[in-house]
Design a protein around this motif. Structure first.
Motif, PDB file in Angstrom:
ATOM      1  N   PHE A   1       0.852  -1.193   0.000  1.00  0.00           N
ATOM      2  CA  PHE A   1       0.000   0.000   0.000  1.00  0.00           C
ATOM      3  C   PHE A   1       0.879   1.230   0.000  1.00  0.00           C
ATOM      4  CE2 PHE A   1       0.808  -1.070   4.425  1.00  0.00           C
ATOM      5  CZ  PHE A   1       1.200   0.143   4.962  1.00  0.00           C
ATOM      6  N   LEU A   2       0.309   2.357  -0.399  1.00  0.00           N
ATOM      7  CA  LEU A   2       0.961   3.662  -0.279  1.00  0.00           C
ATOM      8  C   LEU A   2       0.215   4.569   0.679  1.00  0.00           C
ATOM      9  CD1 LEU A   2       1.906   4.451  -3.999  1.00  0.00           C
ATOM     10  CD2 LEU A   2       3.310   3.377  -2.228  1.00  0.00           C
ATOM     11  N   GLU A   3      -1.081   4.313   0.837  1.00  0.00           N
ATOM     12  CA  GLU A   3      -1.900   5.063   1.780  1.00  0.00           C
ATOM     13  C   GLU A   3      -2.895   4.109   2.424  1.00  0.00           C
ATOM     14  OE1 GLU A   3      -2.110   9.495  -0.368  1.00  0.00           O
ATOM     15  OE2 GLU A   3      -3.947   8.335  -0.066  1.00  0.00           O
ATOM     16  N   ASN A   4      -3.277   4.399   3.644  1.00  0.00           N
ATOM     17  CA  ASN A   4      -4.457   3.835   4.283  1.00  0.00           C
ATOM     18  C   ASN A   4      -4.855   4.800   5.384  1.00  0.00           C
ATOM     19  OD1 ASN A   4      -3.101   3.094   6.804  1.00  0.00           O
ATOM     20  ND2 ASN A   4      -2.228   1.345   5.705  1.00  0.00           N
ATOM     21  N   HIS A   5      -5.850   4.457   6.187  1.00  0.00           N
ATOM     22  CA  HIS A   5      -6.368   5.413   7.166  1.00  0.00           C
ATOM     23  C   HIS A   5      -5.367   5.757   8.256  1.00  0.00           C
ATOM     24  CE1 HIS A   5      -7.092   1.535   9.121  1.00  0.00           C
ATOM     25  NE2 HIS A   5      -7.081   2.181  10.263  1.00  0.00           N
ATOM     26  N   ASP A   6      -4.349   4.936   8.461  1.00  0.00           N
ATOM     27  CA  ASP A   6      -3.343   5.200   9.492  1.00  0.00           C
ATOM     28  C   ASP A   6      -2.164   6.022   8.977  1.00  0.00           C
ATOM     29  OD1 ASP A   6      -4.261   4.070  11.885  1.00  0.00           O
ATOM     30  OD2 ASP A   6      -3.694   2.053  11.254  1.00  0.00           O
TER      31      ASP A   6
ATOM     32  N   PRO B   1      -1.478  -8.847  -2.928  1.00  0.00           N
ATOM     33  CA  PRO B   1      -2.479  -7.811  -3.224  1.00  0.00           C
ATOM     34  C   PRO B   1      -1.900  -6.406  -3.063  1.00  0.00           C
ATOM     35  CG  PRO B   1      -3.377  -9.467  -1.727  1.00  0.00           C
ATOM     36  CD  PRO B   1      -1.899  -9.714  -1.817  1.00  0.00           C
ATOM     37  N   ILE B   2      -2.549  -5.454  -3.709  1.00  0.00           N
ATOM     38  CA  ILE B   2      -2.226  -4.047  -3.561  1.00  0.00           C
ATOM     39  C   ILE B   2      -3.470  -3.357  -3.013  1.00  0.00           C
ATOM     40  CG2 ILE B   2      -2.783  -3.657  -5.993  1.00  0.00           C
ATOM     41  CD1 ILE B   2      -0.214  -1.574  -4.091  1.00  0.00           C
ATOM     42  N   LEU B   3      -3.271  -2.421  -2.086  1.00  0.00           N
ATOM     43  CA  LEU B   3      -4.381  -1.691  -1.484  1.00  0.00           C
ATOM     44  C   LEU B   3      -4.331  -0.234  -1.923  1.00  0.00           C
ATOM     45  CD1 LEU B   3      -5.682  -1.899   2.147  1.00  0.00           C
ATOM     46  CD2 LEU B   3      -5.106   0.342   1.218  1.00  0.00           C
ATOM     47  N   LEU B   4      -5.484   0.295  -2.337  1.00  0.00           N
ATOM     48  CA  LEU B   4      -5.641   1.713  -2.637  1.00  0.00           C
ATOM     49  C   LEU B   4      -6.601   2.317  -1.626  1.00  0.00           C
ATOM     50  CD1 LEU B   4      -6.195   1.644  -6.518  1.00  0.00           C
ATOM     51  CD2 LEU B   4      -4.038   1.902  -5.290  1.00  0.00           C
ATOM     52  N   TYR B   5      -6.308   3.531  -1.184  1.00  0.00           N
ATOM     53  CA  TYR B   5      -7.185   4.239  -0.251  1.00  0.00           C
ATOM     54  C   TYR B   5      -7.966   5.284  -1.023  1.00  0.00           C
ATOM     55  CZ  TYR B   5      -8.527   6.416   4.236  1.00  0.00           C
ATOM     56  OH  TYR B   5      -9.211   6.900   5.320  1.00  0.00           O
ATOM     57  N   PHE B   6      -9.251   5.406  -0.754  1.00  0.00           N
ATOM     58  CA  PHE B   6     -10.089   6.317  -1.537  1.00  0.00           C
ATOM     59  C   PHE B   6      -9.500   7.732  -1.503  1.00  0.00           C
ATOM     60  CE2 PHE B   6     -11.569   7.839   2.436  1.00  0.00           C
ATOM     61  CZ  PHE B   6     -12.341   8.977   2.235  1.00  0.00           C
TER      62      PHE B   6
END
Length: 673
Positions: A463-468, A498-503
């Motif tokens: 990930f590059l961003e998440n809520h934390d 997997p890759i995670l994207l933050y809105f």
């Protein structure tokens, strides 16, 4: 923060200030030191252990469990079969409360009426299609379980929460107060909130995506109060005269009242006297007797203001001295199947909290939820995860299980013994990539940390961003969303994980809003707020980027192109080969520690990636690839472009193929062979 703790037993005393984690290690036998923390607690009723044969485990008939709570309703919601994409999983995290909010007031500490709130119904077909267009396979709906919040819903039969133990106006989504219902803020009709979420699950499935929600086994809200008629509240049957008992859900400080942290009154509803008058429960105290251990493991009756004082820690049968009051999982189970793990636990007598969280997970699976993100999983014993995850996999073999773990020396325990599908690759990959994005690190360091988890790389979510984490565009991080472009390509394409994207990430949201509790640079998870870049893309519900700037549109298009490769190209699940050392050592080339080249290959599909982390144009670069890597014998090899750039032709040169190119600042090129 990464920690390395030596010795067999480790004690964690973790404090999460706003969104940041700090961790201290100490010997578990040290006096008055919190044990391996359990950060968010929960309570439900004690169950009798039922011995199940391996055959019966395949259908798990749990007595009085979440599996049969909504039997008639669940019969109307069969699980939708969603075909897999040809690439790899893409998780899109939405902060559900914020996603659909069109209100632009953004008053610090604003009420729900002043600043607005997003709803389940905001995830319209247009919204879901825009999410799907980013290659999304799983939507992580953050903040769904009913958590403590300052907004009153008394008219719907929901008791008010005490703002003295709530962070922000909207409350932390990680202070869950009822696991058998959902946040009333998110419903058009709070009385019908559970059915509105069930409808969202169905809509998400209809758009070819799966649903992930949070479970927070380490801690629950200071006052957990489920209205589920078939489940006791956490702590309902506890012996509160004891600091510890195996089947207590919480740890206690006997004969001692809870006292609010010093200085907390200055943060309650913004610390304004006029605001205090708006809520009858704001009085500078919270009635809890005896006091419970706080979520991050603090054993003080008056926790520190930086502790997770709004939560209480769950007891999993870990005694205050750090020893375990449950059977140990044999080391040999690292290589055993989830069926064998489930069979191991079937005839064991286990702490009550284990069964409560098993029932919670089964309850949501039966409503159509496809997986869970487990908050602060490292603060809960590995053996519990074996028990819980094997039960989940018996119910739904394809369940998606993602855990927050920040101790690299424990990664393999949580994957192999705990049966997690995926862990955050934060301490190694993300933290190193962040230094490169800020112009302070070297690509060789990134190659090295990626190699350190090569044996488990498919389990390490990027990930590059998440809520934390800080928004890329925030001044405190990179200062501009463009600096995230090469990082996106590298993190998304380097591994089969997997890759995670933050809105809002794909639009360059900078997290600069002064929402209330906590500091800017991260989009607030505690208050009612609008997310400007995302709101411009939403364009009143059209989700067509109608109000987006040209820069935002260009960034979004780059994300769509890159994630299209992730979702559709089989090479992203194949063999990885770094080309960095080879190109760094080559003579007569401008390739430096600010460029990164690598390959991925599976069967007849292959890609070559070269990313430029420098803001300056770079060239000429002589890009070198070993002949053996391409398995070609021609003197000339032409590769097609997969992003918006030209193709490239390699020529045979000794034992390598070489091609010359120049890169613009922050440019990435991806070629197919």
């Amino acid at each position: 923060m990464a920690i390395q703790c030596k010795g067999m037993l480790v004690v964690l005393d973790i404090k999460k200030t706003n969104h940041l984690h700090t961790v201290k290690c100490a010997a578990e036998n040290a006096a008055h030191t919190p044990i391996k923390s359990v950060n968010k607690s929960s309570a439900v009723k004690k169950l009798t252990v039922v011995a199940l044969s391996l055959g019966l485990l395949s259908c798990i008939a749990y007595s009085q469990s979440g599996a049969d709570l909504m039997e008639n309703e669940n019969a109307n919601h069969p699980r939708t079969q969603i075909p897999p994409n040809s690439g790899k999983p893409v998780v899109y995290q939405v902060f559900t409360r914020l996603f659909g909010n069109t209100n632009t007031t953004n008053k610090p500490w604003g009420t729900i009426e002043e600043n607005g709130v997003g709803k389940f119904s905001d995830f319209t077909p247009q919204a879901l299609q825009s999410i799907k267009a980013l290659g999304t396979t799983h939507i992580w709906y953050t903040g769904v379980p009913h958590h403590a919040l300052a907004t009153s819903y008394l008219e719907y039969g929901i008791d008010d929460d005490d703002p003295d133990v709530i962070k922000g106006r909207a409350g932390s989504p990680y202070a869950v107060k009822d696991y058998y219902n959902v946040n009333p803020d998110l419903a058009d009709n709070p009385a019908n909130r559970l059915h509105e979420f069930e409808a969202l699950i169905q809509r998400t499935h209809q758009h070819g995506m799966k649903v992930v929600i949070d479970i927070v086994p380490n801690h629950v809200a200071r006052r957990y109060q489920s209205f589920s008629p078939r489940h006791d509240n956490f702590g309902a049957n506890d012996d509160k005269s004891q600091e510890y008992a195996r089947d207590n859900n919480f740890y206690y400080i006997p004969n001692t009242p809870f006292v609010l942290p010093e200085g907390v009154a200055d943060t309650v509803l913004g610390g304004k006297a006029t605001e205090k008058n708006q809520h009858q429960l704001v009085d500078g105290k919270f009635d809890e007797f005896p006091a419970k251990w706080t979520g991050n493991g603090s054993r003080a009756s008056q926790p520190d203001i930086n502790d997770w004082y709004e939560t209480v820690k769950i007891n999993y049968g870990v005694r205050p001295d750090g020893t375990h009051d449950f059977p140990e999982l044999p080391e040999a189970y690292r290589d055993k199947s989830v069926q064998e793990h489930a069979a191991f636990w079937a005839d064991k007598s286990l702490p009550d909290s284990w069964y409560k969280f098993r029932d919670i997970a089964i309850y949501w699976l039966d409503k159509g939820v496809d997986g869970f993100r487990f908050d602060m999983a490292e603060m809960v014993p590995v053996a519990f995860w074996s028990f819980l995850n094997s039960a989940i996999k018996q119910r739904n073999p394809d369940a998606f299980l993602l855990a927050e773990v920040y101790q690299p020396d424990k990664y393999r325990d949580y994957i192999q013994l705990g049966k997690m599908d995926y862990l955050y690759d934060k301490v190694g990959f993300y933290d190193t990539l962040k230094t490169i994005m800020k112009g302070e690190g070297k690509v060789s360091e990134l190659v090295s940390v990626h190699d350190e988890v090569s044996d488990i790389s498919t389990h390490m979510l990027h990930f590059l961003e998440n809520h934390d984490e800080q928004r890329i565009a925030s001044p405190e991080f990179a200062g501009g969303a463009e600096k995230g472009k090469p990082a996106l390509a590298v993190s998304a394409l380097i591994s089969a994980s997997p890759i995670l994207l933050y809105f809002g990430q794909d639009l360059g949201e900078d997290g600069s809003e002064e929402a209330g509790f906590g500091d800017p640079s991260r989009t607030s998870i505690f208050d009612y707020i609008g997310v400007p870049a995302h709101q411009r893309f939403m364009n009143g519900g059209k989700f067509d980027a109608g109000q987006s700037s040209s820069e935002e549109k260009a960034l979004h298009n780059f994300y769509k192109e890159t994630m299209g490769i992730v979702a559709t190209n089989p090479a992203v699940t194949g063999k990885y080969e770094s080309l960095h050392a080879l190109n760094l050592a080559a003579d007569g080339t401008a390739y430096t520690e600010m460029q990164f080249a690598f390959m991925r290959e599976k069967n007849e599909h292959g890609i070559v990636v070269i990313a430029n982390f420098s803001t300056e144009s770079t060239g000429p670069i002589t890009l070198t690839i070993p002949i053996s890597s391409l398995q070609k014998n021609t003197t000339e090899l032409t590769l097609e472009p997969l992003l918006t750039h030209k193709g490239i032709t390699f020529n045979l040169s000794g034992s390598n193929y070489t091609a010359t190119l120049s890169l613009n600042g922050l440019e990435t090129r991806v070629f197919a062979f």
